[in-house]
Scaffold this active site. Structure first.
Site, mmCIF file in Angstrom:
data_model
loop_
_atom_site.group_PDB
_atom_site.id
_atom_site.type_symbol
_atom_site.label_atom_id
_atom_site.label_comp_id
_atom_site.label_asym_id
_atom_site.label_seq_id
_atom_site.Cartn_x
_atom_site.Cartn_y
_atom_site.Cartn_z
ATOM 1 N N ASP A 168 0.864 -1.175 0.000
ATOM 2 C CA ASP A 168 0.000 0.000 0.000
ATOM 3 C C ASP A 168 0.902 1.226 0.000
ATOM 4 O O ASP A 168 1.442 1.610 1.039
ATOM 5 C CB ASP A 168 -0.922 0.021 1.222
ATOM 6 C CG ASP A 168 -2.045 1.044 1.074
ATOM 7 O OD1 ASP A 168 -1.782 2.108 0.484
ATOM 8 O OD2 ASP A 168 -3.169 0.789 1.533
ATOM 9 N N ALA A 229 -13.313 -7.736 -1.553
ATOM 10 C CA ALA A 229 -13.270 -6.292 -1.833
ATOM 11 C C ALA A 229 -14.326 -5.906 -2.858
ATOM 12 O O ALA A 229 -15.414 -5.449 -2.497
ATOM 13 C CB ALA A 229 -11.867 -5.899 -2.311
ATOM 14 N N ASP A 254 -16.083 -13.519 -2.421
ATOM 15 C CA ASP A 254 -17.365 -13.008 -1.929
ATOM 16 C C ASP A 254 -17.999 -12.036 -2.918
ATOM 17 O O ASP A 254 -19.161 -11.699 -2.776
ATOM 18 C CB ASP A 254 -17.150 -12.299 -0.581
ATOM 19 C CG ASP A 254 -18.443 -11.804 0.040
ATOM 20 O OD1 ASP A 254 -19.387 -12.605 0.161
ATOM 21 O OD2 ASP A 254 -18.514 -10.617 0.401
ATOM 22 N N GLU A 259 -23.282 -9.204 -10.535
ATOM 23 C CA GLU A 259 -24.046 -9.638 -9.369
ATOM 24 C C GLU A 259 -25.515 -9.272 -9.552
ATOM 25 O O GLU A 259 -25.817 -8.180 -10.077
ATOM 26 C CB GLU A 259 -23.487 -8.984 -8.090
ATOM 27 C CG GLU A 259 -22.097 -9.444 -7.736
ATOM 28 C CD GLU A 259 -21.575 -8.849 -6.423
ATOM 29 O OE1 GLU A 259 -22.336 -8.112 -5.756
ATOM 30 O OE2 GLU A 259 -20.414 -9.117 -6.077
ATOM 31 N N HIS A 277 -21.725 -12.143 -1.689
ATOM 32 C CA HIS A 277 -21.461 -10.763 -1.262
ATOM 33 C C HIS A 277 -21.951 -10.534 0.176
ATOM 34 O O HIS A 277 -22.770 -9.656 0.444
ATOM 35 C CB HIS A 277 -22.137 -9.767 -2.205
ATOM 36 C CG HIS A 277 -21.465 -8.414 -2.209
ATOM 37 N ND1 HIS A 277 -21.355 -7.642 -3.323
ATOM 38 C CD2 HIS A 277 -20.869 -7.699 -1.214
ATOM 39 C CE1 HIS A 277 -20.722 -6.503 -3.037
ATOM 40 N NE2 HIS A 277 -20.415 -6.521 -1.763
ATOM 41 N N GLY A 279 -19.859 -9.801 2.747
ATOM 42 C CA GLY A 279 -18.844 -9.102 3.535
ATOM 43 C C GLY A 279 -19.405 -8.132 4.549
ATOM 44 O O GLY A 279 -18.894 -8.017 5.667
ATOM 45 N N ALA A 280 -20.466 -7.429 4.183
ATOM 46 C CA ALA A 280 -21.050 -6.437 5.093
ATOM 47 C C ALA A 280 -22.315 -6.941 5.766
ATOM 48 O O ALA A 280 -22.997 -6.170 6.448
ATOM 49 C CB ALA A 280 -21.362 -5.153 4.328
#
Length: 527
Positions: A168, A229, A254, A259, A277, A279-280
């Site tokens: 990063d 991500a 994920d 989608e 999906h 993740g959240a």
């Protein structure tokens, strides 16, 4: 003002909005119906299902703010919103814990064959010897992206005895050392040595297809890829080929390019773990996202700048909170500068000195322009459309910074060119409560808190002038709140800055100027 909520939002977020706004929860609005009703609303809060297209924004005549209850804003036309002066904000930190935990869960799941072992056992098969996994302790986790989610994943991996290697370029060396991770200089460094590669970057033109045939062939045959991500960062065709050919050991995904996705050939491979999906998708994350999005929209509708604004200059990093406290002062100085200038020019110079000069001051640049330009334009100004309007009018803005200030810890100076000569105002914040102070105006130094109604008087520096000004205001029923005096050499010239409880009329100004010794009198309204 009215706020539209077309998708399910945490009840606590709805309650927060209802304190100040009328809220319409209209779940399941079709695209056609959204186009039909959006013109009635000042605010909009969405999740991922609602598409805020350029057509929607074109119909949104009153819309001032869009809140996204989540991190991704792919379903909002940011460019169209910005052109219309509509602020867009998201909730980037709401799902960080959920996404990080899901990443670690998928890593363990794919390393130990947990989903397939669960499925076969439930189908009546005891295939213990078929699912020999690998331990993560002692392995290297390679992170591409070390933001909020990546940092939590790194802590979890370190806690399980893994080595963490992170790429990063935006993270400082001190932060890397503080976290106890190793820095990778390139993404190839991660692909070359990591046993698990986990992605934590947004999908941008630069990151789309980041994981492709060339990067996959660099990975160890025993390595695993994890993506919680964004879809599109991984070339799914190249990943399928690499998995099928045994070029890497497995993958856990994920997110996907398209989608919802239910029929990818990747799903039929035994060395892949997939989730839709998720993740959240925790109760806590959904609540946080809803509340954060509601807070962002409420702040924008009250005229402020949300901390998670996408298309406005929000200060970030070190000193962000400190800088934000100067925003109102800079707007006030801009308003004052305009009202003290008979014929404003088209060039503004903003000077920062002292502590405030150490940080990102773009928000303050816009705040000053917003205050200065507000009386010149016939439309509401905000932190999104102000720079565009300034540019369209040929307005030039220059900023300079100096590390020290002889008299103040921080000082902001605005200089505006005009046919009358350069006009200057300056101000600062003082004390533990960071209270605003006007330091310079009309050619003199003062020290006075700016108030809504103010009066600036220039006069000869002779005895009795302050008393005459007070008496004249008193005769017209105007109460003085505060007064500060600036002066040059004794007996030459002086000025008064006066705060009053109501607007000063032209009649009062004429009465002041009729008194011998007063050379100029200007009334201003700062908000």
């Amino acid at each position: 003002m009215k706020v539209l909520v077309p998708e399910k939002l945490a009840e606590s977020g709805i309650e927060l909005l209802e304190k100040d706004f009328e809220v319409d929860v209209r779940l399941g609005l079709s695209p056609e119906k959204l186009l039909e009703v959006i013109g009635d609303y000042d605010g909009l809060i969405i999740r991922s299902a609602t598409q805020v297209t350029a057509d929607v924004i074109a119909r949104a005549g009153k819309l001032r703010a869009i809140g996204r209850a989540g991190i991704g804003v792919d379903n909002i036309d940011i460019e169209a919103a910005t052109k219309r002066g509509i602020l867009v904000a998201n909730a980037p930190e709401s799902n960080t814990v959920a996404a990080a935990e899901h990443t670690l869960g998928l890593m363990l799941a794919v390393a130990r064959f947990i989903p397939v072992a669960d499925a076969t056992l439930k189908a009546g098969e005891w295939n213990r010897s078929a699912y020999k996994g690998v331990e993560v302790q002692g392995k290297t986790l390679g992170l591409i992206g070390l933001g909020h989610v990546g940092a939590i994943v790194a802590r979890g991996a370190l806690g399980m005895g893994m080595r963490v290697l992170a790429y990063d370029p935006y993270v400082s060396e001190d932060r890397i050392k503080e976290m106890g991770v190793d820095r990778a200089e390139t993404t190839d460094d991660v692909f070359d040595v990591a046993d698990f590669v986990s992605l934590h970057v947004p999908r941008t033109p630069q990151t789309t297809g980041l994981v492709n045939a060339a990067s996959l062939v660099r990975m160890k045959k025993s390595a695993y890829l994890i993506n919680v991500a964004r879809g599109g960062i991984v070339d799914e065709g190249d990943l399928y080929d690499a998995l099928k050919a045994g070029e890497i050991a497995g993958a856990a995904l994920d997110v996907f390019v398209k989608e919802p996705e239910t029929d990818s050939p990747i799903f039929r491979l035994p060395n892949v773990v997939v989730t839709p999906h998720l993740g959240a998708s925790t109760a806590e994350a959904q609540d946080r996202a809803g509340v954060t999005a509601a807070e962002q929209v409420a702040t924008a509708l009250r005229g402020g700048v949300p901390v998670h604004a996408i298309n406005a200059p929000v200060p970030s990093g070190e000193g962000a909170e400190f800088v934000a406290q100067f925003s109102e002062l800079c707007e006030t100085l801009g308003r004052l500068l305009y009202q003290l200038t008979d014929r404003p020019g088209s060039s503004l110079r903003i000077e920062y000195s002292g502590e405030v000069a150490r940080f990102d001051t773009r928000l303050l640049d816009v705040s000053a322009q917003k205050g200065l330009l507000a009386p010149m334009v016939n439309e509401p100004l905000n932190f999104v459309n102000t720079p565009a309007l300034a540019k369209s009018r040929g307005f030039k803005v220059e900023t300079t910074k100096a590390s020290g200030s002889s008299d103040y810890t921080s000082l902001v100076v605005l200089r505006l060119d005009s046919p009358e000569g350069e006009m200057v105002v300056s101000g600062t914040l003082i004390g533990p409560k960071m209270q605003p102070r006007l330091i310079h105006a009309v050619g003199f130094d003062f020290d006075i808190p700016p108030e809504r109604y103010m009066l600036f008087i220039r006069n000869r520096d002779v005895p009795g002038m302050i008393g005459r000004a007070g008496a004249t205001l008193g005769e017209h029923g105007i109460n003085i709140g505060n007064m500060a005096v600036g002066r040059g050499e004794p007996g030459s010239r002086a000025a008064m800055a006066v705060t009053v409880d109501e607007a000063v009329s032209g009649e009062v100004l004429d009465a002041l100027l009729a008194i011998e010794g007063f050379t100029d009198a200007r009334a201003v309204s700062l908000y």
